[in-house]
Write a protein that holds these residues in place. Structure first.
Motif, short mmCIF file in Angstrom:
data_model
loop_
_atom_site.label_atom_id
_atom_site.label_comp_id
_atom_site.label_asym_id
_atom_site.label_seq_id
_atom_site.Cartn_x
_atom_site.Cartn_y
_atom_site.Cartn_z
N ASP A 3 11.14 24.58 -21.47
CA ASP A 3 12.11 23.52 -21.75
C ASP A 3 13.47 23.88 -21.17
O ASP A 3 14.03 24.93 -21.47
CB ASP A 3 12.21 23.30 -23.26
N GLY A 56 16.15 19.96 -22.58
CA GLY A 56 15.35 18.98 -23.31
C GLY A 56 14.22 18.38 -22.50
O GLY A 56 13.52 17.47 -22.98
N LYS A 57 14.01 18.86 -21.28
CA LYS A 57 12.94 18.34 -20.43
C LYS A 57 12.13 19.50 -19.87
O LYS A 57 12.65 20.62 -19.73
CB LYS A 57 13.52 17.52 -19.27
N PRO A 58 10.85 19.25 -19.57
CA PRO A 58 10.05 20.31 -18.94
C PRO A 58 10.62 20.69 -17.59
O PRO A 58 11.15 19.84 -16.86
CB PRO A 58 8.66 19.68 -18.80
N TYR A 59 10.51 21.96 -17.25
CA TYR A 59 11.02 22.41 -15.95
C TYR A 59 10.28 21.71 -14.81
O TYR A 59 10.89 21.33 -13.81
CB TYR A 59 10.87 23.92 -15.83
N HIS A 100 5.69 23.67 -20.21
CA HIS A 100 6.12 24.10 -21.55
C HIS A 100 7.41 24.91 -21.53
O HIS A 100 7.83 25.42 -22.56
CB HIS A 100 5.00 24.92 -22.22
N ASP A 129 7.38 18.64 -14.66
CA ASP A 129 6.56 17.69 -15.40
C ASP A 129 5.58 17.03 -14.42
O ASP A 129 5.92 16.07 -13.71
CB ASP A 129 7.45 16.63 -16.06
#
Length: 305
Positions: A258, A261-264, A256, A266
């Protein structure tokens, strides 16, 4: 400090060999480029998941609980046989006046909160070094891991009140000199490409990871050795607590966060990449399986003597 036995030398050599294989397998994972169609299309991208790799490591360590369960079962059978033999001997002689009170076996509990402390150090050390491996070449990474010798020696003096002998100081000095040569040569080799700062960050992360790993060793020496925990139990329980902590707390939090624009981190992306690449799956399984025999013969068995 006694001399190492032949068995200890063989186990140490095995740890070095499997550790090198583990380094190469992790670097091969980082170099994998995989796309997938699961849950939406994702273009091919590199497997950049150091926190997920830490989870894999903890899974490998947790497998040591299988060996510990076998060991504990054998101990229970031995205790039962000795108890039955004592009762049979007394009944045959008929002399209950000299009946022994019995042997009381004091064994540490299987689960103990103290395992959380080295687990946190292991989580920090492995992940920081894993992030550094994404940036630095595997050969440089493996050599920089030698800095754990320096930090372990210094922390042992401060917290364990150990006294370093003259040959210890000479050995640590040689290691420091070698680390400086390796680090500077790696930075200067990238100076023309303009990415020397990035390599420097990677080196700092690796060294910080070794500091955390050294703290783990000192914590184990200070809190676990005197409690009499078997090595398989120590490694296995650290792995179990690590799986719970990483999968239940760390990965959800990082998912969670960000960044761009991407999760640190995933974890789902890592899972989909693994199931869509046989090579990546093989490297992940190799990492997990290598951690089991490596940790089984880990120098924790010698309690950092």
């Amino acid at each position: 400090m006694g001399r190492l036995t032949c068995l200890q030398l063989v186990l140490t050599a095995g740890m070095l060999i499997t550790g090198s294989i583990n380094t190469l397998s992790k670097k091969a994972q980082n170099d994998c480029t995989v796309g997938y169609n699961n849950s939406g299309y994702s273009a091919p991208h590199k497997f950049d998941h150091p926190w997920f790799q830490t989870l894999v490591m903890f899974c490998g360590e947790a497998l040591c609980l299988i060996g510990f369960a076998i060991q504990r079962t054998r101990e229970n059978r031995k205790i039962n046989r000795e108890s039955l033999f004592t009762q049979f001997s007394i009944s045959e002689s008929g002399d209950y006046a000299d009946q022994p009170e019995g042997v009381i076996y004091h064994r540490p509990p299987v689960c103990h909160w103290i395992f959380i402390l080295p687990t946190i150090c292991d989580l920090a050390g492995t992940t920081l070094a894993g992030i550094g491996l994404v940036i630095v070449n595997a050969s440089v990474w493996q050599m920089l891991r030698g800095s754990i010798i320096v930090f372990t020696g210094l922390l042992s003096v401060v917290f364990l009140k150990r006294k370093l002998q003259r040959f210890h100081v000479v050995g640590i000095s040689i290691v420091v000199f070698g680390l400086c040569v390796v680090g500077l040569s790696a930075v200067f080799s990238q100076s023309q490409s303009g990415e020397s700062w990035k390599l420097g960050v990677g080196i700092l992360l690796i060294v910080a990871g070794q500091l955390a790993s050294a703290a783990q060793m000192v914590v184990e020496e200070a809190f676990l050795k005197k409690r009499g925990f078997p090595p398989l139990q120590v490694v296995g329980m650290e792995g179990l607590f690590g799986v719970i902590l990483t999968a239940g707390v760390v990965l959800p939090i990082l998912y969670h966060i960000d960044i761009g624009g991407k999760p640190y981190e995933d974890g789902l992306d890592a899972f989909y990449q693994i199931i869509n690449s046989w090579f990546l799956l093989a490297m992940i399984c190799m990492t997990a399986e290598i951690y089991y025999p490596t940790d089984t013969v880990n120098p924790k068995k010698f309690w950092h003597r």
